[in-house]
Design a protein around this motif. Sequence first.
Motif, mmCIF file in Angstrom:
data_model
loop_
_atom_site.group_PDB
_atom_site.id
_atom_site.type_symbol
_atom_site.label_atom_id
_atom_site.label_comp_id
_atom_site.label_asym_id
_atom_site.label_seq_id
_atom_site.Cartn_x
_atom_site.Cartn_y
_atom_site.Cartn_z
ATOM 1 N N GLU B 518 0.928 -1.077 -0.038
ATOM 2 C CA GLU B 518 0.101 0.250 0.047
ATOM 3 C C GLU B 518 0.995 1.362 0.168
ATOM 4 O O GLU B 518 1.845 1.087 0.803
ATOM 5 N N ILE B 519 0.381 2.378 -0.798
ATOM 6 C CA ILE B 519 1.312 3.465 -0.693
ATOM 7 C C ILE B 519 0.770 4.467 0.207
ATOM 8 O O ILE B 519 1.386 5.031 1.039
ATOM 9 N N ASN B 520 -0.665 4.454 0.368
ATOM 10 C CA ASN B 520 -1.310 5.403 1.161
ATOM 11 C C ASN B 520 -2.229 4.721 2.281
ATOM 12 O O ASN B 520 -3.595 5.019 2.109
ATOM 13 N N PRO B 521 -1.780 3.926 3.102
ATOM 14 C CA PRO B 521 -2.847 3.038 3.850
ATOM 15 C C PRO B 521 -3.672 3.840 4.708
ATOM 16 O O PRO B 521 -4.566 3.476 4.977
ATOM 17 N N TRP B 522 -3.418 5.176 5.075
ATOM 18 C CA TRP B 522 -4.445 5.857 6.018
ATOM 19 C C TRP B 522 -5.210 6.872 5.257
ATOM 20 O O TRP B 522 -6.075 7.534 5.670
ATOM 21 N N ASN B 523 -5.059 6.825 3.750
ATOM 22 C CA ASN B 523 -5.707 7.548 3.003
ATOM 23 C C ASN B 523 -5.500 9.031 3.297
ATOM 24 O O ASN B 523 -6.692 9.921 3.685
ATOM 25 N N ALA B 524 -4.214 9.432 3.284
ATOM 26 C CA ALA B 524 -3.915 10.854 3.804
ATOM 27 C C ALA B 524 -3.780 11.933 2.621
ATOM 28 O O ALA B 524 -3.914 11.252 1.329
ATOM 29 N N THR B 525 -3.837 13.037 2.955
ATOM 30 C CA THR B 525 -3.595 14.028 1.841
ATOM 31 C C THR B 525 -2.430 14.845 1.608
ATOM 32 O O THR B 525 -2.317 15.214 0.292
ATOM 33 N N THR B 526 -1.295 14.685 2.511
ATOM 34 C CA THR B 526 -0.412 15.382 2.348
ATOM 35 C C THR B 526 0.475 14.594 1.254
ATOM 36 O O THR B 526 0.516 13.412 1.061
ATOM 37 N N VAL B 527 1.674 15.657 0.752
ATOM 38 C CA VAL B 527 2.128 14.580 -0.372
ATOM 39 C C VAL B 527 3.087 13.723 -0.042
ATOM 40 O O VAL B 527 3.492 12.699 -1.016
ATOM 41 N N ASP B 528 3.570 13.528 1.321
ATOM 42 C CA ASP B 528 4.492 12.439 1.550
ATOM 43 C C ASP B 528 3.636 10.944 1.501
ATOM 44 O O ASP B 528 4.527 10.353 1.470
ATOM 45 N N TRP B 529 2.472 11.123 1.519
ATOM 46 C CA TRP B 529 1.773 9.994 1.367
ATOM 47 C C TRP B 529 1.133 9.709 0.119
ATOM 48 O O TRP B 529 1.457 8.576 -0.438
ATOM 49 N N THR B 530 0.967 10.903 -0.738
ATOM 50 C CA THR B 530 0.340 10.607 -1.918
ATOM 51 C C THR B 530 1.263 10.546 -3.219
ATOM 52 O O THR B 530 0.966 10.099 -4.031
ATOM 53 N N ASP B 531 2.410 11.132 -3.083
ATOM 54 C CA ASP B 531 2.921 11.272 -4.540
ATOM 55 C C ASP B 531 4.383 10.479 -4.300
ATOM 56 O O ASP B 531 5.078 10.620 -5.428
#
Lengths: 98, 571, 198
Positions: B518-531
């Motif tokens: 999973e890249i973004n397991p918490w469904n977060a908005t900040t770019v450390d998680w999404t990009d």
Amino acid sequence: MSPEEVKHHIKTYIIVFVALMFLTVVTVAISYLDIGVVPGIALGLFVASIKASLVACYFMHLIDERTTIYWTLIATAISFLILIFLPIGAMLAQARVY
Amino acid sequence: MSDNHHHQSFWTKYIWSTDHKVIGIQYAITSLLWLLIGFGLMAIMRYQLAYPGTPVPFIGNFLGEGGILPAEMYNSLGAMHGTIMIFLGVVPLAFGAFGNYFVPLQIGAVDMAFPKLNAASYWTYFLGSVIMVTGFFVPGGAANSGWTSYPPLATTATMGQTVWLWGMVMLITSSLLGSVNILVTVIQLRAEGMTWMKLPIFVWTQFITAFLLLLAFPPLEAAAVLQLMDRIIDTSFFMPTGLVVSGEVLPNAGGGSPLLWQHLFWFLAHPEVYVLILPAFGIVTEVIANNTRKPIKGYKSLVYAMIFLGFMSFIVWAHHMYLTGMGTTIGAFFQTTTMIISIPSVVILTALLLSLWGGSIRFNTPMLFALGFLPMFGIGGLTGLPLGLAAADIYLHDTYYVIGHFHYVVAPGTIFALFAGIYYWFPKITGKRTNETLGKLHFFTSFVCMNGVFMPMFITGLAGVSRRLWDGGESYAHAAGVFQLNEFMSIFAWLLGVSQLFFIANMIISLRSKKTGEINPWNATTVDWTDTSSPPLGHGNFETVPTIYRGPYEYSVPGAKSDYLPQSNKG
Amino acid sequence: MEIPFNVKERPDTGLYNGKLGVWFFLASEVMLFGGLFSAYIFLRNGVEYWPHGTDYLDVPLATLNTLFLISSSVTMVMSWASLKLNDFKKFKLYCGVTLLFALAFLVVKYFEYSAKFAHDPPYLPSTNNFLGIYFTMTGLHVLHILGGMLVIGYYFGPGSKMWNTEPERFTNRIEIVGLYWHFVDLVWIFLFPVLYLL
């Protein structure tokens, strides 16, 4: 910065240099004036501040700097003044119980 | 973008690395070890406090005659517990580790502005921390004048104090390099579109923390130099005239002032309190926004409150010095500023509490720690108010009440927030999930034990028991009524140590588990998680550096397709 | 991997990373010397009698040193301006002269210090707090001079190769070193009257 501007700058540096030399002599001279300790310190620091501003403004180019650096220096100046004046203020206001 | 394809040896990749992520992890591992060691020192002290004058089991033989902890060593342990926890543990973890790893990621930067300086900062810290503990092996033992090192006690103390001062100079240098780096990174390397009011709160807190470290630490370096001069070449900066020690007048020229040290020390050490707490606010904000699935209440008021907090922290320090014969005028000034500085803290805490309102909260491990932080920090903050008022402080000064107060702020406060951060970002750093059962066990046991340790301290403190008693107050009549609480607190302290085994076990088990993908397991908005992938790429962080279009907390936006909109989402 | 704005300026701040970094570093230096100046004021006001600088110190030598440092500051800024004018030879000249002035400062300082130690009775940091703070502040300042000389010496010598490959970056570096050097000068401008004259 174009070569013309740099040449203009160099002229400024020379003027500032002469001014600093002159003010150094002034600083030494006023220390021989007999005007009492407190006015002597005030005058001495005043001349030193002029010299420091000349160095900061022209050699360090603060006269024409970016906003970010101004903000940084304002924050620094405030905490510097706090550091200088609050401890001595606290000491002079010390309760005299004896 | 990435240099991953080059073959790098173990040493260049993990030890002498200039990659901010590796340095962040180096900081994290080192500081967590120091936290454990600092805790261990305290566990030994707590035995002496609970059962004064009885031999310490297991390790007694190393401590002294008959296995009993000697009083001088008790003082060393106390001073070093404070120093290690603050300067080698919490600050490097909160600022060095989290700041290094996540500030560049959250602002969409490829690295810190000065990668080599970053590595230098870590190694200076490492060296400083090693110097600091070599104090235990010099004649007379480690520094034993308290973590505040007040002269003239510290000036006339054994050699360990000199080692402490050298260690401190190194640590200050390290924090200087680190803070310059964070400041320049945030100002210069924000991705396109990442305006100041789109920064995640975490980045704001790190930014303000860096400013505090930059401006507040150097006066302590000056003070440390002066104290070193006093100790090594017999100057008298902090030595009053005619000081008598053990019946003899010291040969110093005199004319110095012990109060000068206190001013310079607390000029750092009060902003230091906010260095400890601001990153915690940042982490808790990220976790709460993510797990309530709604925007943070009052983003701007949070930012302004934190800036105000940072500024005010420079003009409250003398509330640590009410007992020095301070005049009423200046006392009134510092009482006023101290009361004012509690306002932004309340604003921040209120904003975070209000953010919970109406959210569909996910009670996962990081969220539990973040929720635990709120009331614990609240207790810590509110019990600080009486200490900020001279009349109450004259009674409470240097009692266990003070210990209870600041441990509530730092231990179940900041350290809970740091645990929240570790659990929250663990999937990012490793690409693996932590074990939820062990995580929850870790939280609940820690929560109970923390309160078991620190709540009784308010009671013993109100009874007037001093914080520096080797026998825990056994020989003092006024402590007789509350002496039994010592054993209670000690048992909870040791249990607190045991409950950290859940954390250690969790880390080991999770690290050995398979990657979840999973890249973004918490469904977060900040770019450390999404990009960027989990774990992020090597040097360079992003396949393509993101452009920022949105604020940091766009959760549950009405009309949106999903319940979160990444900052880099143009749509 | 290239760090952005390492050489070129970031459009919205108008700065390259190194310049902002060195200003932050100088901010912390202000606070470091600020701590010592604060200590000086505190100690001076805390005692009945505080000696006058001329009781112990040599004003003519210090005046000479002030002139040396001011001159080195102006040659430093001239060496940067020479690079801006693409005149590498002049840069070398000014940079070398800066080093010479700094060296002259240190030589004078050496004679000053040794005169104090050789005095009968010797003037040591432990003699009184005036001498203590004098040695601490000027000592720390000398360390800054040494550090500056090390860096300037590097860019005068082996570091100047960068001019051939990355002239813009090299010019930036000289600007940064200059900022530091002027700051060291600036500290002396205050140390001189505070310790020697007032």
